[in-house]
Design a protein around this motif. Structure first.
Motif, mmCIF file in Angstrom:
data_model
loop_
_atom_site.group_PDB
_atom_site.id
_atom_site.type_symbol
_atom_site.label_atom_id
_atom_site.label_comp_id
_atom_site.label_asym_id
_atom_site.label_seq_id
_atom_site.Cartn_x
_atom_site.Cartn_y
_atom_site.Cartn_z
ATOM 1 N N ASP A 15 64.503 3.081 -6.587
ATOM 2 C CA ASP A 15 64.062 1.750 -6.177
ATOM 3 C C ASP A 15 62.543 1.789 -6.032
ATOM 4 O O ASP A 15 62.014 2.451 -5.129
ATOM 5 C CB ASP A 15 64.728 1.338 -4.868
ATOM 6 C CG ASP A 15 64.391 -0.080 -4.441
ATOM 7 O OD1 ASP A 15 63.422 -0.677 -4.975
ATOM 8 O OD2 ASP A 15 65.084 -0.601 -3.561
ATOM 9 N N TYR A 16 61.868 1.106 -6.908
ATOM 10 C CA TYR A 16 60.407 1.056 -6.899
ATOM 11 C C TYR A 16 59.882 0.641 -5.531
ATOM 12 O O TYR A 16 58.883 1.167 -5.055
ATOM 13 C CB TYR A 16 59.936 0.078 -7.976
ATOM 14 C CG TYR A 16 58.445 -0.079 -8.079
ATOM 15 C CD1 TYR A 16 57.687 0.816 -8.832
ATOM 16 C CD2 TYR A 16 57.780 -1.122 -7.453
ATOM 17 C CE1 TYR A 16 56.319 0.681 -8.949
ATOM 18 C CE2 TYR A 16 56.403 -1.273 -7.560
ATOM 19 C CZ TYR A 16 55.679 -0.367 -8.298
ATOM 20 O OH TYR A 16 54.315 -0.499 -8.411
ATOM 21 N N ASN A 17 60.582 -0.302 -4.887
ATOM 22 C CA ASN A 17 60.141 -0.818 -3.594
ATOM 23 C C ASN A 17 60.233 0.220 -2.485
ATOM 24 O O ASN A 17 59.612 0.039 -1.432
ATOM 25 C CB ASN A 17 60.947 -2.060 -3.221
ATOM 26 C CG ASN A 17 60.783 -3.164 -4.237
ATOM 27 O OD1 ASN A 17 59.694 -3.377 -4.766
ATOM 28 N ND2 ASN A 17 61.857 -3.850 -4.554
ATOM 29 N N GLN A 18 61.006 1.288 -2.704
ATOM 30 C CA GLN A 18 61.137 2.344 -1.714
ATOM 31 C C GLN A 18 60.162 3.507 -1.948
ATOM 32 O O GLN A 18 60.077 4.407 -1.127
ATOM 33 C CB GLN A 18 62.574 2.882 -1.692
ATOM 34 C CG GLN A 18 63.607 1.852 -1.289
ATOM 35 C CD GLN A 18 63.381 1.335 0.125
ATOM 36 O OE1 GLN A 18 63.158 2.096 1.048
ATOM 37 N NE2 GLN A 18 63.423 0.020 0.273
ATOM 38 N N GLN A 24 54.092 4.743 -6.433
ATOM 39 C CA GLN A 24 54.081 3.490 -7.194
ATOM 40 C C GLN A 24 52.894 3.469 -8.153
ATOM 41 O O GLN A 24 53.040 3.097 -9.318
ATOM 42 C CB GLN A 24 54.008 2.285 -6.258
ATOM 43 C CG GLN A 24 55.294 1.968 -5.556
ATOM 44 C CD GLN A 24 55.158 0.746 -4.649
ATOM 45 O OE1 GLN A 24 54.067 0.255 -4.362
ATOM 46 N NE2 GLN A 24 56.301 0.258 -4.171
ATOM 47 N N LYS A 66 61.637 -0.408 -15.308
ATOM 48 C CA LYS A 66 61.732 -1.055 -13.999
ATOM 49 C C LYS A 66 62.269 -2.451 -14.233
ATOM 50 O O LYS A 66 61.845 -3.127 -15.179
ATOM 51 C CB LYS A 66 60.361 -1.113 -13.339
ATOM 52 C CG LYS A 66 60.384 -1.717 -11.955
ATOM 53 C CD LYS A 66 58.995 -1.638 -11.331
ATOM 54 C CE LYS A 66 58.775 -2.862 -10.497
ATOM 55 N NZ LYS A 66 57.630 -3.618 -10.823
ATOM 56 N N CYS A 72 64.102 -12.272 -8.578
ATOM 57 C CA CYS A 72 64.125 -11.585 -7.288
ATOM 58 C C CYS A 72 63.120 -10.445 -7.301
ATOM 59 O O CYS A 72 62.492 -10.174 -8.310
ATOM 60 C CB CYS A 72 65.529 -11.074 -6.971
ATOM 61 S SG CYS A 72 66.099 -9.725 -8.019
ATOM 62 N N GLY A 73 63.001 -9.762 -6.227
ATOM 63 C CA GLY A 73 62.061 -8.653 -6.127
ATOM 64 C C GLY A 73 62.706 -7.307 -6.383
ATOM 65 O O GLY A 73 62.277 -6.307 -5.826
ATOM 66 N N CYS A 74 63.716 -7.290 -7.237
ATOM 67 C CA CYS A 74 64.433 -6.055 -7.530
ATOM 68 C C CYS A 74 63.464 -5.006 -8.053
ATOM 69 O O CYS A 74 62.650 -5.279 -8.927
ATOM 70 C CB CYS A 74 65.531 -6.320 -8.566
ATOM 71 S SG CYS A 74 66.461 -4.845 -9.019
ATOM 72 N N GLY A 75 63.587 -3.816 -7.533
ATOM 73 C CA GLY A 75 62.719 -2.731 -7.966
ATOM 74 C C GLY A 75 63.476 -1.602 -8.640
ATOM 75 O O GLY A 75 62.992 -0.475 -8.671
#
Length: 114
Positions: A15-18, A24, A66, A72-75
């Motif tokens: 998960d890119y957001n994690q 990143q 990615k 949505c903000g899916c990462g």
């Protein structure tokens, strides 16, 4: 009696957001290098480095992406060879595939381009 648990498949997604800011930045840089690679060797090296930055092994396909879901903000970072992906229309000039992950493709599919 010994009990041997069955091998569990490893998770080949991230998960890119994690990811932390440094990971990143490295992931983004390596994906940009892959996008602009002049040859297969450069492309493969950049993909391997991007997977490493994301903390996942490079899949057998040799390519990750990615999620490019416009809704949505899916990462999600995933193998581009898994089933259930949708191509996302994008005019940003990317050479790499712009794909929706299977979860986003099921929940809110973007128009596909052929």
């Amino acid at each position: 009696m010994s009990v041997i648990s069955p091998a569990r498949p490893t998770n080949h997604t991230a998960d890119y957001n994690q990811l932390g800011p440094t990971h990143q930045a490295h992931f983004d840089s390596f994906m940009e290098h892959a996008d602009n690679a002049a040859n297969t060797t450069e492309y493969n090296s950049a993909m391997a480095a991007a997977a490493l930055a994301a903390g996942i092994p490079l899949p057998a396909s040799g390519e990750i992406a990615k999620c490019a879901c416009p809704f949505c903000g899916c990462g999600a970072i995933f193998d581009t060879a898994i089933p259930g992906l949708l191509t996302v229309e994008d005019s940003d000039g990317y050479n790499l595939p712009r794909l929706q992950c299977p979860d986003c493709a099921d929940a809110h599919p973007a128009p596909a381009e052929d």
